[in-house]
Enzyme design. Structure first.
Site, PDB file in Angstrom:
ATOM      1  N   HIS A  79       0.818  -1.206   0.000  1.00 18.86           N
ATOM      2  CA  HIS A  79       0.000   0.000   0.000  1.00 18.86           C
ATOM      3  C   HIS A  79       0.856   1.262   0.000  1.00 18.86           C
ATOM      4  O   HIS A  79       0.493   2.277  -0.577  1.00 18.86           O
ATOM      5  CB  HIS A  79      -0.916   0.028   1.220  1.00 18.86           C
ATOM      6  CG  HIS A  79      -1.635   1.333   1.400  1.00 18.86           C
ATOM      7  ND1 HIS A  79      -2.627   1.762   0.551  1.00 18.86           N
ATOM      8  CD2 HIS A  79      -1.479   2.313   2.318  1.00 18.86           C
ATOM      9  CE1 HIS A  79      -3.062   2.953   0.947  1.00 18.86           C
ATOM     10  NE2 HIS A  79      -2.377   3.318   2.019  1.00 18.86           N
ATOM     11  N   HIS A 104       6.076   6.584   6.511  1.00 17.57           N
ATOM     12  CA  HIS A 104       5.597   6.133   5.205  1.00 17.57           C
ATOM     13  C   HIS A 104       5.106   7.347   4.437  1.00 17.57           C
ATOM     14  O   HIS A 104       4.995   8.453   4.990  1.00 17.57           O
ATOM     15  CB  HIS A 104       4.493   5.082   5.343  1.00 17.57           C
ATOM     16  CG  HIS A 104       3.286   5.592   6.058  1.00 17.57           C
ATOM     17  ND1 HIS A 104       3.146   5.535   7.429  1.00 17.57           N
ATOM     18  CD2 HIS A 104       2.151   6.186   5.604  1.00 17.57           C
ATOM     19  CE1 HIS A 104       1.987   6.053   7.780  1.00 17.57           C
ATOM     20  NE2 HIS A 104       1.362   6.477   6.680  1.00 17.57           N
ATOM     21  N   GLU A 117      -2.539  13.986   1.721  1.00 20.25           N
ATOM     22  CA  GLU A 117      -3.809  13.682   2.374  1.00 20.25           C
ATOM     23  C   GLU A 117      -4.431  14.958   2.944  1.00 20.25           C
ATOM     24  O   GLU A 117      -5.585  15.267   2.691  1.00 20.25           O
ATOM     25  CB  GLU A 117      -3.595  12.624   3.452  1.00 20.25           C
ATOM     26  CG  GLU A 117      -3.126  11.296   2.879  1.00 20.25           C
ATOM     27  CD  GLU A 117      -3.574  10.108   3.686  1.00 20.25           C
ATOM     28  OE1 GLU A 117      -4.292   9.260   3.133  1.00 20.25           O
ATOM     29  OE2 GLU A 117      -3.183  10.015   4.871  1.00 20.25           O
ATOM     30  N   THR A 211      -5.878   6.999   8.537  1.00 21.17           N
ATOM     31  CA  THR A 211      -6.513   7.369   7.271  1.00 21.17           C
ATOM     32  C   THR A 211      -6.833   6.172   6.385  1.00 21.17           C
ATOM     33  O   THR A 211      -7.150   6.343   5.204  1.00 21.17           O
ATOM     34  CB  THR A 211      -5.642   8.380   6.499  1.00 21.17           C
ATOM     35  OG1 THR A 211      -4.377   7.799   6.204  1.00 21.17           O
ATOM     36  CG2 THR A 211      -5.454   9.654   7.303  1.00 21.17           C
ATOM     37  N   THR A 212      -6.754   4.970   6.918  1.00 23.98           N
ATOM     38  CA  THR A 212      -7.291   3.775   6.264  1.00 23.98           C
ATOM     39  C   THR A 212      -7.972   2.927   7.322  1.00 23.98           C
ATOM     40  O   THR A 212      -7.797   3.152   8.525  1.00 23.98           O
ATOM     41  CB  THR A 212      -6.204   2.926   5.563  1.00 23.98           C
ATOM     42  OG1 THR A 212      -5.262   2.475   6.528  1.00 23.98           O
ATOM     43  CG2 THR A 212      -5.506   3.705   4.467  1.00 23.98           C
TER      44      THR A 212
END
Length: 296
Positions: A79, A104, A117, A211-212
Site C-alpha cells: 500500500h 511512510h 492527504e 486514514t485507512t
C-alpha cells in the site's frame, strides 16, 4: 496514516485498503464503523476552523540523528513504502512521550500529482510523509496503542515540487530494491530530522484518525505549516517506481493514489502555533476522493 504500515504484527485484515471501486473508501464504513464516525482524518486546514494557541511550543525530537552504522528496514507493504524507525527516536513537548515506530508516504500519480492527504485552503500538495509514534508513557508497543484515544502521534510533512532534496534521496534511492510487495532492503542510518521543515515551531494540531481502515480515532496530528521540496524527477520516481503486486503477478498494479479524501470537520477547531491567516480557501480544489488511476 495507514494501519498496515504500523508493523508486521498487525492483523492481515488491515493490510490492503482500497481507495477506489466497490470496496473503495466510500464503502469502508460498512465494514469498519469508525471510518464513518467522528474525528476522521485527513482534513482541510482553512481559516474558519483555526484557533491560535499560545501554549503550543516548538517540537523537540530526541534520537532522530541515527548513526550510519545502524540500518533502517525499508519495506513495500503493498500500500505504501514503510521505513521502520528505532525506539531510541521520540518526541518531547507533547502531553506524553511518544516513541517512533515508522514512517511512510502518500502520493498521487503522474497525471494527477496531488497526492497529499491533508490540504491547506483547499490546496493539495504533491505528496505527504507521516512519521508515526506511539504513546510509550502509557502503552508497551504500537499494537497496544493503535486503537486508544491517546495512543498515537503523527508528524505530517507536506511535499511540493522544488529543487533536488538529498535527504529524501536517502530513501528514494532505494525504491528499486523494493519495487514489489513484500520486498525489503536496508537503508543506512541518517538524521531523520532532515526530512522535516526548518520551522518546527509552526504547525497545525488536531485530534484525528488513521486514514485507512479501521480508521481508529487515535491520532494526535501535527502537520507542519512549511512544506518541504523535492525535485520533479524525485516525485516521478515516487509515482512510478513501486507496485502493489508481487514480482510474479501476471497483472502488475502500480502503487498510486494511496491517499484518502478530505473528511468533514464539523464543530471542531484546529489549534495552530502561528498567528498569520492562511490564503483564502478554494473550495473547488478540495478533492473528494476522485482518482484517475486505480490505487492499491
Amino acid at each position: 496514516m495507514a494501519p498496515e504500515t504500523l508493523g508486521p504484527a498487525l492483523p492481515a485484515v488491515l493490510s490492503q485498503p482500497n481507495h477506489k471501486g466497490p470496496d473503495g473508501e466510500r464503502a469502508w464504513s460498512k465494514k469498519y464503523p469508525f471510518c464513518g464516525g467522528v474525528f476522521q482524518s485527513p482534513i482541510d486546514f482553512h481559516n474558519e476552523i483555526l484557533q491560535y494557541d499560545s501554549t503550543l511550543a516548538p517540537l523537540e525530537m530526541g534520537g532522530y540523528n541515527v548513526s550510519s552504522t545502524e540500518q533502517f528496514i525499508l519495506t513495500n507493504n503493498g500500500h505504501s513504502v514503510r521505513m521502520n524507525l528505532p525506539p531510541t527516536m521520540h518526541i518531547r513537548n507533547l502531553p506524553s512521550q511518544y516513541t517512533a515506530a515508522q514512517l511512510h508516504l502518500h502520493w498521487g500519480n503522474t497525471n494527477n500529482p496531488e497526492g497529499s492527504e491533508h490540504t491547506v485552503s483547499g490546496r493539495h500538495f504533491a505528496a505527504e510523509v507521516h512519521i508515526v509514534h506511539y504513546n510509550s508513557d502509557k502503552y508497551p508497543d504500537i499494537m497496544t496503542a493503535v486503537d486508544k484515544s491517546d495512543g498515537l502521534a503523527v508528524l505530517a510533512v507536506l511535499i511540493e515540487i522544488g529543487p533536488f532534496n538529498p535527504s529524501y534521496e536517502k530513501i528514494f534511492g532505494h525504491f528499486q530494491d523494493v519495487k514489489f510487495r513484500d520486498q525489503e532492503t536496508l537503508v543506512p542510518g541518517f538524521d531523520v530530522q532532515e526530512l522535516l521543515p526548518d520551522r518546527l515551531d509552526e504547525y497545525f494540531r488536531y485530534e484525528g484518525s488513521l486514514t485507512t481502515p479501521p480508521c481508529y480515532p487515535s491520532v494526535l496530528w501535527t502537520v507542519f505549516r512549511e512544506p518541504i521540496q523535492i525535485s520533479q524527477e524525485q516525485l516521478l520516481v515516487l509515482e512510478t517506481a513501486l507496485y502493489c503486486t508481487q514480482p510474479n503477478d501476471p497483472a502488475p498494479v502500480e502503487m498510486v493514489n494511496n491517499f484518502r479524501r478530505v473528511q468533514e470537520f464539523d464543530e471542531r477547531l484546529v489549534s495552530v502555533s502561528f498567528r498569520q491567516a492562511l490564503p483564502k480557501r478554494n473550495q473547488s480544489n478540495t478533492k473528494i476522493g476522485i482518482k484517475l488511476n486505480t490505487s492499491c
